[in-house]
Design a protein around this motif. Structure first.
Motif, PDB file in Angstrom:
ATOM      1  N   VAL A  40      22.417 -23.592  25.897  1.00 24.42           N
ATOM      2  CA  VAL A  40      21.461 -23.073  24.909  1.00 24.42           C
ATOM      3  C   VAL A  40      21.871 -23.419  23.479  1.00 24.42           C
ATOM      4  O   VAL A  40      21.015 -23.594  22.614  1.00 24.42           O
ATOM      5  CB  VAL A  40      21.309 -21.545  25.073  1.00 24.42           C
ATOM      6  CG1 VAL A  40      20.365 -20.967  24.025  1.00 24.42           C
ATOM      7  CG2 VAL A  40      20.816 -21.215  26.475  1.00 24.42           C
ATOM      8  N   PRO A  42      23.057 -26.092  21.600  1.00 29.17           N
ATOM      9  CA  PRO A  42      22.482 -27.204  20.823  1.00 29.17           C
ATOM     10  C   PRO A  42      21.017 -26.997  20.458  1.00 29.17           C
ATOM     11  O   PRO A  42      20.600 -27.289  19.334  1.00 29.17           O
ATOM     12  CB  PRO A  42      22.659 -28.404  21.767  1.00 29.17           C
ATOM     13  CG  PRO A  42      23.821 -28.043  22.618  1.00 29.17           C
ATOM     14  CD  PRO A  42      23.697 -26.569  22.840  1.00 29.17           C
ATOM     15  N   ALA A  43      20.227 -26.473  21.404  1.00 24.74           N
ATOM     16  CA  ALA A  43      18.807 -26.238  21.122  1.00 24.74           C
ATOM     17  C   ALA A  43      18.629 -25.165  20.058  1.00 24.74           C
ATOM     18  O   ALA A  43      17.762 -25.282  19.177  1.00 24.74           O
ATOM     19  CB  ALA A  43      18.086 -25.830  22.410  1.00 24.74           C
ATOM     20  N   ARG A  46      19.463 -26.643  16.637  1.00 23.38           N
ATOM     21  CA  ARG A  46      18.369 -27.494  16.166  1.00 23.38           C
ATOM     22  C   ARG A  46      17.209 -26.655  15.632  1.00 23.38           C
ATOM     23  O   ARG A  46      16.609 -26.989  14.605  1.00 23.38           O
ATOM     24  CB  ARG A  46      17.890 -28.407  17.300  1.00 23.38           C
ATOM     25  CG  ARG A  46      18.823 -29.551  17.627  1.00 23.38           C
ATOM     26  CD  ARG A  46      18.129 -30.603  18.475  1.00 23.38           C
ATOM     27  NE  ARG A  46      17.678 -30.047  19.754  1.00 23.38           N
ATOM     28  CZ  ARG A  46      18.417 -30.037  20.864  1.00 23.38           C
ATOM     29  NH1 ARG A  46      19.642 -30.541  20.857  1.00 23.38           N
ATOM     30  NH2 ARG A  46      17.929 -29.538  21.992  1.00 23.38           N
ATOM     31  N   ARG A  47      16.904 -25.580  16.333  1.00 20.67           N
ATOM     32  CA  ARG A  47      15.786 -24.732  15.897  1.00 20.67           C
ATOM     33  C   ARG A  47      16.112 -24.029  14.582  1.00 20.67           C
ATOM     34  O   ARG A  47      15.244 -23.912  13.701  1.00 20.67           O
ATOM     35  CB  ARG A  47      15.462 -23.702  16.977  1.00 20.67           C
ATOM     36  CG  ARG A  47      14.333 -22.764  16.601  1.00 20.67           C
ATOM     37  CD  ARG A  47      13.626 -22.228  17.813  1.00 20.67           C
ATOM     38  NE  ARG A  47      12.971 -23.288  18.563  1.00 20.67           N
ATOM     39  CZ  ARG A  47      12.117 -23.069  19.550  1.00 20.67           C
ATOM     40  NH1 ARG A  47      11.821 -21.835  19.915  1.00 20.67           N
ATOM     41  NH2 ARG A  47      11.564 -24.072  20.191  1.00 20.67           N
ATOM     42  N   ARG A  50      15.619 -26.524  11.946  1.00 16.43           N
ATOM     43  CA  ARG A  50      14.205 -26.819  11.735  1.00 16.43           C
ATOM     44  C   ARG A  50      13.552 -25.768  10.844  1.00 16.43           C
ATOM     45  O   ARG A  50      12.746 -26.080   9.981  1.00 16.43           O
ATOM     46  CB  ARG A  50      13.492 -26.884  13.087  1.00 16.43           C
ATOM     47  CG  ARG A  50      12.017 -27.296  12.994  1.00 16.43           C
ATOM     48  CD  ARG A  50      11.375 -27.254  14.372  1.00 16.43           C
ATOM     49  NE  ARG A  50      12.175 -27.979  15.353  1.00 16.43           N
ATOM     50  CZ  ARG A  50      12.118 -27.764  16.659  1.00 16.43           C
ATOM     51  NH1 ARG A  50      11.316 -26.819  17.136  1.00 16.43           N
ATOM     52  NH2 ARG A  50      12.854 -28.486  17.478  1.00 16.43           N
TER      53      ARG A  50
END
Length: 360
Positions: A40, A42-43, A46-47, A50
């Motif tokens: 979980v 890395p995602a 990234r979020r 963002r």
């Protein structure tokens, strides 16, 4: 959850009885939380990037920190997800201590989440006002303290143990509620103050929590607790699974938080981790041992208290900057040196704390 499944499978294959062992489920909790963090993490980073949920840096602190501006924050939510899922998978969900510690930890995480959201998303530099933050910490801390006092069945469960002294304890009675409240809220804020450098707070938390897992296992085992002359607390041994989940989640988070950090935990992680340590220490009757093993957290907190008191009373500062880790940075220590030396000190203090199991 999976414990119930294995109990059903035992009817068809006796080998599944191995999952009844708390030690095995504790190990599986470590590995599960670690795996969740790796998958979980890395995602989530990234979020956070963002949505530009990044760290703000004070310009009056060490200049080396200016480059950290914008680093994704609120990563502590990753640890809470890993801890919750791993605990729910491997712990005995009929155990009241598991639910108490897990729910209180998540509640402190929610307080930190609101604070982080106000600071980083709503761009309110004050975040959640200090009085409201302390109010909600007090509500959760007192609720947990009252519950533990209410379910205590023996005098030993509300007594203060003195480390290294055989058969020496102080019967607290209702004062147990006050002590428990102070340990939970104090530990929560102490870890939060320590969380100022990459990985500085999370590894000491992992080390201390791992050691507390040993204490909970001993306290929850009739024969071992009698042999070591520590109070037997029925059911508290199941917290080994929670401690394992926190250790795995912490190590998984450190993978991304180590210098130079890809993500910071924020208050959502720091407040929750500190509260978890306090709760586990209280349930296993090791408040003073937590004080020893968490010496780094204690020193960081005292440095802030002394700095504020000195400046208000004399107009002078004792340290170049508080908390203590910033003082050493401003003295010229590189950030990795401060971090690793604080880690080494924690290892030493944890070993001293563990020695209290035999030295009595």
């Amino acid at each position: 959850m999976l414990l119930y499944l294995t109990e059903w499978l035992v009817r068809y294959e006796s080998g599944f009885t191995v999952f009844r062992y708390i030690t095995l489920r504790g190990i599986l909790a470590v590995l599960t939380a670690l795996l969740i963090s790796f998958v979980v993490g890395p995602a989530m980073i990234r979020r956070l990037r963002r949505y530009k949920i990044g760290q703000t840096v004070r310009d009056d602190g060490p200049q080396s920190h200016l480059s950290k501006a914008g680093t994704p924050t609120m990563g502590g939510a990753l640890m809470l997800v890993a801890v919750a899922v791993s605990t729910l998978l491997w712990a005995d969900l009929g155990n009241r201590y598991v639910w108490l510690v897990l729910l209180a930890t998540l509640a402190f995480g929610a307080i930190g989440l609101v604070d982080d959201y106000k600071k980083l998303v709503l761009k309110n530099p004050r975040g959640l006002a200090a009085r409201y933050k302390y109010l909600w910490q007090s509500v959760v801390g007192l609720a947990a303290a009252v519950y533990l006092y209410a379910i205590a069945t023996t005098p030993a469960e509300t007594a203060l143990l003195i480390p290294y002294l055989k058969d020496v304890s102080i019967q607290l009675g209702p004062w147990f509620i006050l002590l428990t409240y102070l340990v939970i809220v104090g530990s929560s804020n102490a870890v939060n103050l320590t969380d100022g450098l990459d990985g500085l707070a999370v590894l000491p938390t992992v080390l201390v929590c791992g050691a507390l897992g040993v204490f909970t296992y001993a306290a929850g085992h009739v024969e071992i607790s009698a042999y070591l002359k520590i109070p037997y607390v029925p059911g508290v041994g199941e917290l080994v699974v929670f401690c394992g989940a926190l250790v795995g989640a912490g190590l998984g988070f450190l993978w991304f938080n180590t210098y130079p950090a890809q993500v910071f935990m924020g208050d959502v992680g720091a407040l929750a981790l500190g509260a978890a340590l306090g709760l586990v220490a209280v349930t296993s009757r090791q408040e003073l041992v937590l004080l020893i093993m968490g010496g780094v957290f204690v020193a960081e907190t005292l440095s802030v208290m002394l700095q504020v008191a000195s400046f208000k009373l004399t107009g002078r500062r004792i340290f170049r900057m508080a908390p203590l880790h910033h003082h050493f940075e401003l003295k010229g220590w590189p950030e990795p040196r401060v971090i690793v030396r604080f880690w080494i000190i924690t290892v030493i203090l944890v070993l001293i704390g563990l020695a209290s199991l035999k030295i009595r």
